[in-house]
Design an enzyme around this catalytic site. Structure first.
Site, mmCIF file in Angstrom:
data_model
loop_
_atom_site.group_PDB
_atom_site.id
_atom_site.type_symbol
_atom_site.label_atom_id
_atom_site.label_comp_id
_atom_site.label_asym_id
_atom_site.label_seq_id
_atom_site.Cartn_x
_atom_site.Cartn_y
_atom_site.Cartn_z
ATOM 1 N N GLU A 203 31.208 44.666 33.847
ATOM 2 C CA GLU A 203 31.544 44.358 35.263
ATOM 3 C C GLU A 203 31.054 43.104 35.597
ATOM 4 O O GLU A 203 29.623 43.269 35.502
ATOM 5 C CB GLU A 203 31.251 45.566 36.097
ATOM 6 C CG GLU A 203 31.483 45.342 37.693
ATOM 7 C CD GLU A 203 32.792 44.711 37.962
ATOM 8 O OE1 GLU A 203 33.779 45.455 37.492
ATOM 9 O OE2 GLU A 203 32.940 43.820 38.696
ATOM 10 N N ARG B 13 48.086 56.019 39.085
ATOM 11 C CA ARG B 13 47.303 54.989 38.298
ATOM 12 C C ARG B 13 46.119 55.637 37.294
ATOM 13 O O ARG B 13 46.122 55.542 36.181
ATOM 14 C CB ARG B 13 46.595 53.987 39.197
ATOM 15 C CG ARG B 13 45.648 52.852 38.500
ATOM 16 C CD ARG B 13 44.752 52.213 39.593
ATOM 17 N NE ARG B 13 43.703 52.864 39.833
ATOM 18 C CZ ARG B 13 42.244 52.233 39.309
ATOM 19 N NH1 ARG B 13 42.217 51.392 38.541
ATOM 20 N NH2 ARG B 13 41.252 52.951 39.612
ATOM 21 N N GLU C 165 41.689 47.941 33.406
ATOM 22 C CA GLU C 165 42.827 47.647 34.554
ATOM 23 C C GLU C 165 42.574 46.680 35.241
ATOM 24 O O GLU C 165 41.683 46.690 36.263
ATOM 25 C CB GLU C 165 42.635 49.066 35.349
ATOM 26 C CG GLU C 165 43.860 49.540 36.083
ATOM 27 C CD GLU C 165 44.055 48.568 37.305
ATOM 28 O OE1 GLU C 165 44.265 47.324 37.415
ATOM 29 O OE2 GLU C 165 43.763 49.087 38.475
ATOM 30 N N GLU D 87 46.368 38.779 38.058
ATOM 31 C CA GLU D 87 45.008 38.643 38.473
ATOM 32 C C GLU D 87 44.218 38.086 37.224
ATOM 33 O O GLU D 87 42.923 38.595 37.145
ATOM 34 C CB GLU D 87 44.521 40.046 38.892
ATOM 35 C CG GLU D 87 44.910 40.513 40.482
ATOM 36 C CD GLU D 87 44.647 41.630 40.997
ATOM 37 O OE1 GLU D 87 43.582 42.111 40.536
ATOM 38 O OE2 GLU D 87 45.105 41.939 41.880
ATOM 39 N N GLU E 225 34.077 37.277 29.203
ATOM 40 C CA GLU E 225 34.212 36.154 28.332
ATOM 41 C C GLU E 225 32.912 35.675 27.635
ATOM 42 O O GLU E 225 32.928 35.167 26.538
ATOM 43 C CB GLU E 225 34.753 34.836 29.124
ATOM 44 C CG GLU E 225 36.336 34.993 29.645
ATOM 45 C CD GLU E 225 36.609 35.687 31.096
ATOM 46 O OE1 GLU E 225 35.619 36.667 31.183
ATOM 47 O OE2 GLU E 225 37.342 35.540 31.499
HETATM 48 C C1 SAM Z 1 41.095 46.350 39.618
HETATM 49 S S1 SAM Z 1 39.331 46.546 39.390
HETATM 50 C C2 SAM Z 1 39.358 47.856 38.464
HETATM 51 C C3 SAM Z 1 38.079 48.876 38.277
HETATM 52 C C4 SAM Z 1 38.131 50.017 37.503
HETATM 53 N N1 SAM Z 1 38.232 49.603 36.071
HETATM 54 C C5 SAM Z 1 39.144 50.985 37.936
HETATM 55 O O1 SAM Z 1 40.046 51.198 36.915
HETATM 56 O O2 SAM Z 1 38.998 51.713 38.865
HETATM 57 C C6 SAM Z 1 38.873 45.244 38.193
HETATM 58 C C7 SAM Z 1 37.251 45.027 38.210
HETATM 59 O O3 SAM Z 1 37.171 44.090 37.011
HETATM 60 C C8 SAM Z 1 35.995 43.156 37.462
HETATM 61 N N2 SAM Z 1 36.456 41.819 36.536
HETATM 62 C C9 SAM Z 1 37.577 41.175 36.653
HETATM 63 N N3 SAM Z 1 37.427 40.180 35.674
HETATM 64 C C10 SAM Z 1 36.201 40.402 35.024
HETATM 65 C C11 SAM Z 1 35.804 39.782 33.973
HETATM 66 N N4 SAM Z 1 36.211 38.573 33.509
HETATM 67 N N5 SAM Z 1 34.546 40.130 33.688
HETATM 68 C C12 SAM Z 1 34.006 41.262 34.014
HETATM 69 N N6 SAM Z 1 34.404 42.112 35.112
HETATM 70 C C13 SAM Z 1 35.748 41.375 35.448
HETATM 71 C C14 SAM Z 1 36.145 43.118 38.964
HETATM 72 O O4 SAM Z 1 35.070 42.470 39.505
HETATM 73 C C15 SAM Z 1 36.722 44.431 39.225
HETATM 74 O O5 SAM Z 1 35.559 45.162 39.691
#
Ligand code: SAM
Length: 315
Positions: free
Chosen positions: A51, A7, A94, A103, A80
């Site tokens: 985040e 990944r 991601e 998700e 958003e």
């Molecule tokens: C799968 S993790 C990926 C984290 C990091 N980018 C990485 O690649 O390791 C997804 C992250 O996106 C955040 N997230 C999901 N939807 C979001 C949104 N609409 N606005 C801000 N953060 C969001 C979640 O809280 C989570 O920490």
């Protein structure tokens, strides 16, 4: 996730290719900030790391420890609704679920694209498709046999019912030799072109498989394929090197015998059920047998759907 080298290396390669020195970058769902740091390695002039959770503070520390404070601004908030001071050259994110879009990948990505991406800006990844195949899942078959075997002198068959409505994630044990038919693509989402109005719509697919071998059909296995512009691919397909996602499986009530040429029909729906969660429904028909219907997390036959979104699950 950070130990998932497949990944992380795929994202790193894609970012190093797309982000030119001086670029501005938006990292959606920055988590620990790893993708933002890759963008700094690529020479980004400014990175907005958005985040929603308090892990944003951890990301700030990561940025500081890595000497990237000059370039990365961590913003805690919902993608958003956050305001940025400028449009960006590259969006990276991601938010991939086990099936890619499950998700709620689309709403933040598409809203950010419309509001904050410069014309001809890049989106990483740019396309995400979802795939499925019928599989022989002996582990699940054994679990269901156990719950129906009156263990401890009790009728625990309701647990078999509930398990057959569960979505089973991280199934690294499901490999190519479990497949009973050629995989089929359910849908492809082009993040450059997909309409924001359709970001929340349920995803639906009707599929027809022809069994390629004899076996016992006990589950559907699903996975995604995320494409980056330079043809780099990140996938949790059973044929690919392992990632932390593994496959996701959707069980049948009982295994069904199939032979080469047996037709397997599938109706699959994935709808939004909370900020980062979805609800799946799957219906399966083998040959001329009646349809068998499943709703994720339905706890009892005939009962109400008791879907427990991630937000409501006990911690
Ligand atoms: C799968 S993790 C990926 C984290 C990091 N980018 C990485 O690649 O390791 C997804 C992250 O996106 C955040 N997230 C999901 N939807 C979001 C949104 N609409 N606005 C801000 N953060 C969001 C979640 O809280 C989570 O920490």
């Amino acid at each position: 996730m950070l130990q998932d080298q497949k990944r992380c290396e795929t994202y790193r390669e894609a970012i190093l290719e797309a982000v030119r020195p001086g670029c501005s970058v938006l990292d959606i769902g920055a988590g620990t900030g790893i993708l933002s740091l890759f963008a700094v390695q690529a020479g980004a002039q400014k990175v907005y790391a958005v985040e929603r959770t308090s892990i944003a503070e951890f990301a700030r520390q990561m940025v500081k420890i890595n000497g990237a404070e000059e370039w990365v601004e961590v913003i805690q908030g919902e993608m958003e609704t956050v305001e940025l001071p400028e449009k960006v050259d590259v969006i990276v994110s991601e938010l991939l679920g086990h099936l890619g879009v499950d998700e709620n990948l689309l709403p933040p990505m598409l809203i950010a694209r419309d509001r904050w991406l410069k014309p001809r800006g890049r989106i990483l990844p740019g396309r995400v498709s979802t795939w499925m195949a019928p599989v022989e899942d002996k582990k699940m078959e054994q679990d269901l046999v156990f719950w129906r075997s009156r263990p401890y002198g009790m009728d625990l068959s309701l647990i078999a019912y509930a398990v057959a409505q569960e979505v089973h994630r991280r199934r690294k044990d499901i490999r190519m030799d479990h497949l009973l038919a050629e995989p089929r693509r359910l849908w492809t989402t082009d993040l450059y072109a997909h309409s924001t109005d359709k970001a929340h719509l349920p995803f639906q697919a009707s599929l027809s498989f022809l069994a390629t071998r004899q076996g016992s059909f006990s589950a559907l296995a699903g996975w995604f394929c995320a494409e980056f512009d330079n043809r780099l691919i990140l996938t949790n397909a059973p044929s690919a090197p392992d990632t932390h996602w593994g496959r996701v499986t959707f069980s049948l009530e009982r295994p069904k015998k199939v032979h080469p040429g047996t037709e397997i029909m599938v109706e699959f729906t994935c709808e939004s059920a909370g900020p980062s969660d979805t609800l799946s429904r799957w219906s399966v028909r083998v040959g001329e047998e009646p349809w068998e219907h499943h709703v994720q997390d339905k706890l009892a036959p005939g009962g109400e759907v008791q879907h427990m979104s991630k937000e409501r699950k006990p911690q």
